[in-house]
Motif scaffolding. Structure first.
Motif, PDB file in Angstrom:
ATOM      1  N   ASP A 107       0.826  -1.211   0.000  1.00  0.00           N
ATOM      2  CA  ASP A 107       0.000   0.000   0.000  1.00  0.00           C
ATOM      3  C   ASP A 107       0.860   1.261   0.000  1.00  0.00           C
ATOM      4  O   ASP A 107       0.547   2.238  -0.694  1.00  0.00           O
ATOM      5  CB  ASP A 107      -0.923   0.014   1.225  1.00  0.00           C
ATOM      6  CG  ASP A 107      -2.052  -0.999   1.107  1.00  0.00           C
ATOM      7  OD1 ASP A 107      -2.297  -1.477  -0.017  1.00  0.00           O
ATOM      8  OD2 ASP A 107      -2.671  -1.318   2.136  1.00  0.00           O
ATOM      9  N   ASP A 108       1.949   1.235   0.776  1.00  0.00           N
ATOM     10  CA  ASP A 108       2.829   2.410   0.844  1.00  0.00           C
ATOM     11  C   ASP A 108       3.601   2.599  -0.458  1.00  0.00           C
ATOM     12  O   ASP A 108       3.845   3.731  -0.890  1.00  0.00           O
ATOM     13  CB  ASP A 108       3.802   2.294   2.017  1.00  0.00           C
ATOM     14  CG  ASP A 108       3.144   2.637   3.347  1.00  0.00           C
ATOM     15  OD1 ASP A 108       2.062   3.261   3.331  1.00  0.00           O
ATOM     16  OD2 ASP A 108       3.704   2.279   4.396  1.00  0.00           O
ATOM     17  N   ILE A 109       3.990   1.494  -1.100  1.00  0.00           N
ATOM     18  CA  ILE A 109       4.673   1.610  -2.398  1.00  0.00           C
ATOM     19  C   ILE A 109       3.772   2.331  -3.393  1.00  0.00           C
ATOM     20  O   ILE A 109       4.196   3.266  -4.079  1.00  0.00           O
ATOM     21  CB  ILE A 109       5.069   0.221  -2.943  1.00  0.00           C
ATOM     22  CG1 ILE A 109       6.181  -0.387  -2.098  1.00  0.00           C
ATOM     23  CG2 ILE A 109       5.515   0.330  -4.417  1.00  0.00           C
ATOM     24  CD1 ILE A 109       6.586  -1.788  -2.515  1.00  0.00           C
ATOM     25  N   VAL A 110       2.517   1.889  -3.460  1.00  0.00           N
ATOM     26  CA  VAL A 110       1.551   2.522  -4.372  1.00  0.00           C
ATOM     27  C   VAL A 110       1.381   3.997  -4.025  1.00  0.00           C
ATOM     28  O   VAL A 110       1.369   4.865  -4.918  1.00  0.00           O
ATOM     29  CB  VAL A 110       0.187   1.801  -4.309  1.00  0.00           C
ATOM     30  CG1 VAL A 110      -0.858   2.563  -5.112  1.00  0.00           C
ATOM     31  CG2 VAL A 110       0.324   0.369  -4.842  1.00  0.00           C
ATOM     32  N   LYS A 111       1.276   4.288  -2.745  1.00  0.00           N
ATOM     33  CA  LYS A 111       1.079   5.678  -2.302  1.00  0.00           C
ATOM     34  C   LYS A 111       2.280   6.546  -2.674  1.00  0.00           C
ATOM     35  O   LYS A 111       2.110   7.646  -3.216  1.00  0.00           O
ATOM     36  CB  LYS A 111       0.871   5.706  -0.788  1.00  0.00           C
ATOM     37  CG  LYS A 111       0.711   7.111  -0.208  1.00  0.00           C
ATOM     38  CD  LYS A 111       0.426   7.068   1.298  1.00  0.00           C
ATOM     39  CE  LYS A 111       1.631   6.579   2.068  1.00  0.00           C
ATOM     40  NZ  LYS A 111       1.410   6.612   3.529  1.00  0.00           N
ATOM     41  N   TYR A 112       3.489   6.041  -2.416  1.00  0.00           N
ATOM     42  CA  TYR A 112       4.694   6.827  -2.706  1.00  0.00           C
ATOM     43  C   TYR A 112       4.908   7.015  -4.202  1.00  0.00           C
ATOM     44  O   TYR A 112       5.428   8.045  -4.638  1.00  0.00           O
ATOM     45  CB  TYR A 112       5.924   6.159  -2.079  1.00  0.00           C
ATOM     46  CG  TYR A 112       5.906   6.115  -0.565  1.00  0.00           C
ATOM     47  CD1 TYR A 112       5.333   7.149   0.179  1.00  0.00           C
ATOM     48  CD2 TYR A 112       6.456   5.046   0.134  1.00  0.00           C
ATOM     49  CE1 TYR A 112       5.304   7.116   1.557  1.00  0.00           C
ATOM     50  CE2 TYR A 112       6.435   5.003   1.519  1.00  0.00           C
ATOM     51  CZ  TYR A 112       5.865   6.035   2.233  1.00  0.00           C
ATOM     52  OH  TYR A 112       5.841   5.992   3.598  1.00  0.00           O
ATOM     53  N   VAL A 113       4.507   6.019  -4.996  1.00  0.00           N
ATOM     54  CA  VAL A 113       4.592   6.151  -6.462  1.00  0.00           C
ATOM     55  C   VAL A 113       3.598   7.208  -6.933  1.00  0.00           C
ATOM     56  O   VAL A 113       3.926   8.074  -7.750  1.00  0.00           O
ATOM     57  CB  VAL A 113       4.314   4.804  -7.155  1.00  0.00           C
ATOM     58  CG1 VAL A 113       4.081   5.008  -8.656  1.00  0.00           C
ATOM     59  CG2 VAL A 113       5.475   3.840  -6.944  1.00  0.00           C
ATOM     60  N   ASP A 114       2.371   7.148  -6.408  1.00  0.00           N
ATOM     61  CA  ASP A 114       1.313   8.073  -6.837  1.00  0.00           C
ATOM     62  C   ASP A 114       1.679   9.530  -6.582  1.00  0.00           C
ATOM     63  O   ASP A 114       1.359  10.409  -7.385  1.00  0.00           O
ATOM     64  CB  ASP A 114      -0.002   7.740  -6.126  1.00  0.00           C
ATOM     65  CG  ASP A 114      -0.643   6.468  -6.665  1.00  0.00           C
ATOM     66  OD1 ASP A 114      -0.236   6.024  -7.755  1.00  0.00           O
ATOM     67  OD2 ASP A 114      -1.541   5.919  -6.004  1.00  0.00           O
ATOM     68  N   VAL A 115       2.345   9.796  -5.458  1.00  0.00           N
ATOM     69  CA  VAL A 115       2.691  11.189  -5.124  1.00  0.00           C
ATOM     70  C   VAL A 115       4.073  11.583  -5.644  1.00  0.00           C
ATOM     71  O   VAL A 115       4.520  12.706  -5.448  1.00  0.00           O
ATOM     72  CB  VAL A 115       2.604  11.444  -3.599  1.00  0.00           C
ATOM     73  CG1 VAL A 115       1.194  11.205  -3.101  1.00  0.00           C
ATOM     74  CG2 VAL A 115       3.603  10.574  -2.839  1.00  0.00           C
ATOM     75  N   GLY A 116       4.756  10.639  -6.297  1.00  0.00           N
ATOM     76  CA  GLY A 116       6.041  10.961  -6.909  1.00  0.00           C
ATOM     77  C   GLY A 116       7.248  10.837  -6.002  1.00  0.00           C
ATOM     78  O   GLY A 116       8.358  11.203  -6.392  1.00  0.00           O
ATOM     79  N   LEU A 117       7.054  10.326  -4.781  1.00  0.00           N
ATOM     80  CA  LEU A 117       8.193  10.169  -3.878  1.00  0.00           C
ATOM     81  C   LEU A 117       9.097   9.029  -4.329  1.00  0.00           C
ATOM     82  O   LEU A 117      10.323   9.086  -4.183  1.00  0.00           O
ATOM     83  CB  LEU A 117       7.704   9.924  -2.448  1.00  0.00           C
ATOM     84  CG  LEU A 117       7.032  11.119  -1.758  1.00  0.00           C
ATOM     85  CD1 LEU A 117       6.514  10.735  -0.376  1.00  0.00           C
ATOM     86  CD2 LEU A 117       8.017  12.285  -1.647  1.00  0.00           C
TER      87      LEU A 117
END
Length: 203
Positions: A107-117
């Protein structure tokens, strides 16, 4: 007319040759990350399907010891293969950074990818500040001959010239021993990483 936007700004470049060269570069950058994922997938598959001497033979042919820390990291990456493959365009072309990404929850991987981190330029030390924001606030205190951080010690070795095969083997052995220390985090410079790539045995 084809145009390309640089760094999400309003600066647009219309020179076809410049655009093509940039696109070619990016395609190879993605291929590098993709190659790492594929090696991880194969290593994970071998770890699951090959037992005993068959797995040892596989490791020998690809130039690793069965207990190699590199293989352990590739297997970790391989466990997140499907998710990472879907986000290949956002991944850095460094297997050590990909390994650290693989330790993050899906879930965090997806979140960090989505926000560009998580992006192709991400470095391992930057990833640590993303996953552990409190580390940014940690202050370092320097004293003679050592650097002391809150909760840990670190040291740095800089090679002044290209290492010989003998020195490379010795460095790899030292790094493997350090990586087996539970509380240790080993970071390898990209230039040295090239010399530590294993030689594949001839079949």
């Amino acid at each position: 007319m084809n145009t390309i936007t640089i760094n999400n700004t309003n600066n647009e470049i219309s020179d076809k040759n410049v655009i093509q060269l940039a696109q070619d570069f990016k395609s190879y950058f993605v291929k590098t990350a993709d190659n790492i994922l594929e090696m991880a997938r194969i290593t994970t598959k071998a770890n699951l399907e090959l037992k005993g001497q068959r797995y040892k033979n596989f490791c020998h042919l690809i130039g690793f010891e069965t207990q190699s820390s590199t293989l352990r990291k590739l297997i970790k990456i391989g466990e997140k293969y499907e998710l990472l493959k879907k986000n290949i365009n956002s991944l850095p072309a460094s297997w050590t950074t990909l390994y650290q990404i693989s330790l993050i929850s899906p879930d965090d991987i997806v979140k960090y990818v989505d926000v560009g981190l998580i992006n192709p330029d991400l470095k391992s030390k930057e990833l640590k500040s993303i996953t552990d924001p409190s580390s940014q606030a940690t202050k370092s205190k320097t004293v003679p001959n050592r650097t002391v951080k809150k909760g840990g010690f670190e040291f740095k070795v800089v090679l002044s010239k290209e290492p010989s095969d003998k020195i490379t083997q010795k460095i790899q052995k030292i790094l493997n021993e350090c990586e087996n220390i539970d509380s240790a985090e080993v970071q390898i410079g990209s230039s040295l990483e090239e010399f530590l790539k294993p030689t594949v045995a001839t079949v």
